[in-house]
Design a protein around this motif. Structure first.
Motif, short mmCIF file in Angstrom:
data_model
loop_
_atom_site.label_atom_id
_atom_site.label_comp_id
_atom_site.label_asym_id
_atom_site.label_seq_id
_atom_site.Cartn_x
_atom_site.Cartn_y
_atom_site.Cartn_z
N THR A 169 0.83 -1.20 0.00
CA THR A 169 0.00 0.00 0.00
C THR A 169 0.87 1.25 0.00
O THR A 169 2.07 1.20 0.31
CB THR A 169 -0.92 0.04 1.22
OG1 THR A 169 -0.11 0.20 2.40
CG2 THR A 169 -1.75 -1.23 1.33
N GLY A 170 0.26 2.39 -0.31
CA GLY A 170 0.97 3.65 -0.25
C GLY A 170 1.47 3.96 1.14
O GLY A 170 2.59 4.47 1.32
N GLU A 171 0.67 3.64 2.15
CA GLU A 171 1.08 3.88 3.54
C GLU A 171 2.29 3.02 3.91
O GLU A 171 3.21 3.48 4.60
CB GLU A 171 -0.09 3.60 4.49
CG GLU A 171 -1.25 4.57 4.39
CD GLU A 171 -2.09 4.40 3.14
OE1 GLU A 171 -2.00 3.32 2.49
OE2 GLU A 171 -2.83 5.35 2.79
N GLU A 172 2.29 1.79 3.45
CA GLU A 172 3.43 0.90 3.74
C GLU A 172 4.70 1.40 3.05
O GLU A 172 5.79 1.34 3.64
CB GLU A 172 3.11 -0.52 3.29
CG GLU A 172 2.06 -1.22 4.15
CD GLU A 172 1.60 -2.54 3.55
OE1 GLU A 172 1.27 -3.45 4.33
OE2 GLU A 172 1.58 -2.67 2.30
N ASP A 219 -6.49 3.58 -2.96
CA ASP A 219 -6.30 2.19 -2.55
C ASP A 219 -5.44 1.41 -3.55
O ASP A 219 -5.21 0.21 -3.37
CB ASP A 219 -7.64 1.50 -2.37
CG ASP A 219 -8.51 1.53 -3.63
OD1 ASP A 219 -8.17 2.29 -4.56
OD2 ASP A 219 -9.50 0.79 -3.67
N ARG A 220 -4.95 2.08 -4.58
CA ARG A 220 -4.11 1.40 -5.58
C ARG A 220 -2.83 0.90 -4.94
O ARG A 220 -2.08 1.69 -4.32
CB ARG A 220 -3.80 2.37 -6.73
CG ARG A 220 -2.88 1.80 -7.79
CD ARG A 220 -2.64 2.80 -8.91
NE ARG A 220 -1.76 2.25 -9.94
CZ ARG A 220 -1.43 2.92 -11.05
NH1 ARG A 220 -1.88 4.13 -11.27
NH2 ARG A 220 -0.63 2.35 -11.95
N LEU A 221 -2.51 -0.36 -5.10
CA LEU A 221 -1.28 -0.93 -4.55
C LEU A 221 -0.09 -0.52 -5.41
O LEU A 221 -0.23 -0.16 -6.59
CB LEU A 221 -1.38 -2.45 -4.48
CG LEU A 221 -2.39 -3.01 -3.50
CD1 LEU A 221 -2.40 -4.53 -3.56
CD2 LEU A 221 -2.13 -2.53 -2.08
N ILE A 222 1.09 -0.60 -4.80
CA ILE A 222 2.33 -0.19 -5.47
C ILE A 222 3.19 -1.41 -5.75
O ILE A 222 3.59 -2.12 -4.84
CB ILE A 222 3.11 0.83 -4.62
CG1 ILE A 222 2.29 2.10 -4.43
CG2 ILE A 222 4.46 1.15 -5.27
CD1 ILE A 222 2.91 3.08 -3.45
N LYS A 223 3.48 -1.62 -7.01
CA LYS A 223 4.40 -2.67 -7.45
C LYS A 223 5.52 -2.05 -8.30
O LYS A 223 6.69 -2.33 -8.09
CB LYS A 223 3.65 -3.72 -8.25
CG LYS A 223 4.51 -4.79 -8.91
CD LYS A 223 5.14 -5.75 -7.94
CE LYS A 223 5.81 -6.90 -8.69
NZ LYS A 223 6.51 -7.83 -7.78
N THR A 224 5.16 -1.21 -9.27
CA THR A 224 6.14 -0.55 -10.13
C THR A 224 6.38 0.87 -9.66
O THR A 224 5.44 1.59 -9.31
CB THR A 224 5.66 -0.54 -11.59
OG1 THR A 224 4.37 0.09 -11.67
CG2 THR A 224 5.57 -1.95 -12.13
N VAL A 225 7.66 1.27 -9.64
CA VAL A 225 8.05 2.57 -9.07
C VAL A 225 9.02 3.29 -9.99
O VAL A 225 10.03 2.72 -10.43
CB VAL A 225 8.72 2.38 -7.68
CG1 VAL A 225 9.07 3.73 -7.06
CG2 VAL A 225 7.82 1.58 -6.75
N GLY A 226 8.74 4.55 -10.27
CA GLY A 226 9.70 5.43 -10.92
C GLY A 226 10.37 6.29 -9.86
O GLY A 226 9.76 6.56 -8.81
N PHE A 227 11.59 6.72 -10.10
CA PHE A 227 12.28 7.51 -9.07
C PHE A 227 13.41 8.33 -9.67
O PHE A 227 14.02 7.96 -10.68
CB PHE A 227 12.81 6.61 -7.95
CG PHE A 227 13.72 5.51 -8.40
CD1 PHE A 227 15.09 5.65 -8.29
CD2 PHE A 227 13.21 4.34 -8.93
CE1 PHE A 227 15.94 4.63 -8.71
CE2 PHE A 227 14.05 3.31 -9.34
CZ PHE A 227 15.42 3.46 -9.23
N CYS A 228 13.67 9.46 -9.03
CA CYS A 228 14.81 10.32 -9.37
C CYS A 228 15.14 11.15 -8.14
O CYS A 228 14.30 11.89 -7.64
CB CYS A 228 14.47 11.23 -10.55
SG CYS A 228 15.84 12.30 -11.06
N THR A 229 16.34 11.03 -7.64
CA THR A 229 16.74 11.76 -6.44
C THR A 229 16.81 13.25 -6.74
O THR A 229 16.90 13.69 -7.89
CB THR A 229 18.11 11.28 -5.93
OG1 THR A 229 19.11 11.57 -6.91
CG2 THR A 229 18.10 9.79 -5.65
N GLY A 230 16.78 14.05 -5.68
CA GLY A 230 16.93 15.50 -5.84
C GLY A 230 15.71 16.15 -6.47
O GLY A 230 14.57 15.81 -6.19
N GLY A 231 15.97 17.11 -7.37
CA GLY A 231 14.90 17.89 -7.98
C GLY A 231 14.35 17.24 -9.22
O GLY A 231 14.34 17.86 -10.29
#
Length: 252
Positions: free
Chosen positions: A142-145, A167-179
């Motif tokens: 979950t987003g809270e987890e 309530d959408r669960l999270i499996k795939t994640v995009g990310f970029c540190t900083g700005g």
């Protein structure tokens, strides 16, 4: 090691010539020729410089150095005080910005993925020097987890902006540190469940809500501690330098 040989070693590992940046990468302020003791940190602030002086360091390596595009060129005020302190104490300053973000193992993104348990990491952009990345969690949560996982890993509670279908669960994640907050739209185009960056903008809220993607702002400083720390550990383990990472508190 000679200070110029150290620069060549860092350049060989980080390949700054492969990416266009907003500041010069490499040796930014020249100090003594022989480097044995190194301090690493996120930003070349006055506080970090004073700590390096107290430690009698020969060099400082940071992610956020000096001479940014479009900044004033005059060596006066805060900028002048910082550079005078470095030169008075004969300390070399090395700065590596985007090359340290994207390095496949030592980089900020790679280190963040490891901390958050993001696997199968590939570029979010369609080119080899992608600044933003994507990957998968081992199990949907979950987003809270995921917010709790970020808080535990970075010792900083993130801002969580949930999509309209929270309530959408999270499996795939995009990310970029900083700005890197504006990559959220590209993450949504890839139909990812969540996107993580350091900074957040007002517009990011609506991107998350309207494109049904969880967003987490985890702090610019907090997400970018770990690349330069890993780089220092590599220098110590592989090349015998005396290296210490100093974390200057920054709530942003």
């Amino acid at each position: 090691m000679n200070h110029l040989e150290l620069e060549a070693l860092l350049n060989s590992e980080l390949s700054p010539q492969l990416i266009k940046d907003y500041s010069p990468n490499g040796l930014q302020v020249e100090g003594k020729e022989d480097v044995k003791t190194i301090i690493t940190g996120v930003t070349a602030s006055q506080a970090l410089i004073e700590r390096a002086i107290a430690k009698k360091a020969d060099a400082i390596i940071v992610h956020h150095g000096y001479f940014w595009k479009n900044e004033p060129q005059q060596l006066r005020g805060m900028k002048g005080r910082r550079i005078r302190a470095l030169m008075k104490n004969d300390i070399n300053l090395y700065g590596y910005h985007l090359p340290l973000d994207i390095h496949p193992t030592l980089g900020n993104n790679a280190q963040l993925a490891q901390l958050l348990g993001i696997n199968a990491v590939t570029g979010l952009e369609d080119h080899p020097q992608s600044i933003a990345m994507k990957g998968e969690l081992s199990e949907p949560i979950t987003g809270e987890e995921f917010a709790k996982r970020i808080s535990t890993a970075l010792n900083r509670a993130p801002l969580h902006i949930a999509p309209e279908h929270s309530d959408r669960l999270i499996k795939t994640v995009g990310f970029c540190t900083g700005g890197g907050q504006d990559f959220i739209d590209l993450a949504a185009e890839h139909h990812l469940d969540a996107y993580v960056s350091g900074e957040v903008s007002e517009r990011t809220t609506y991107s998350a809500r309207e494109q049904s993607i969880h967003y987490f702002a985890a702090g610019h400083h907090a997400t970018e501690r770990y690349g330069v720390k890993a780089l220092g550990e590599w220098l110590a383990q592989e090349h015998g330098f005396d290296v210490e990472f100093i974390d200057i508190d920054n709530p942003v």
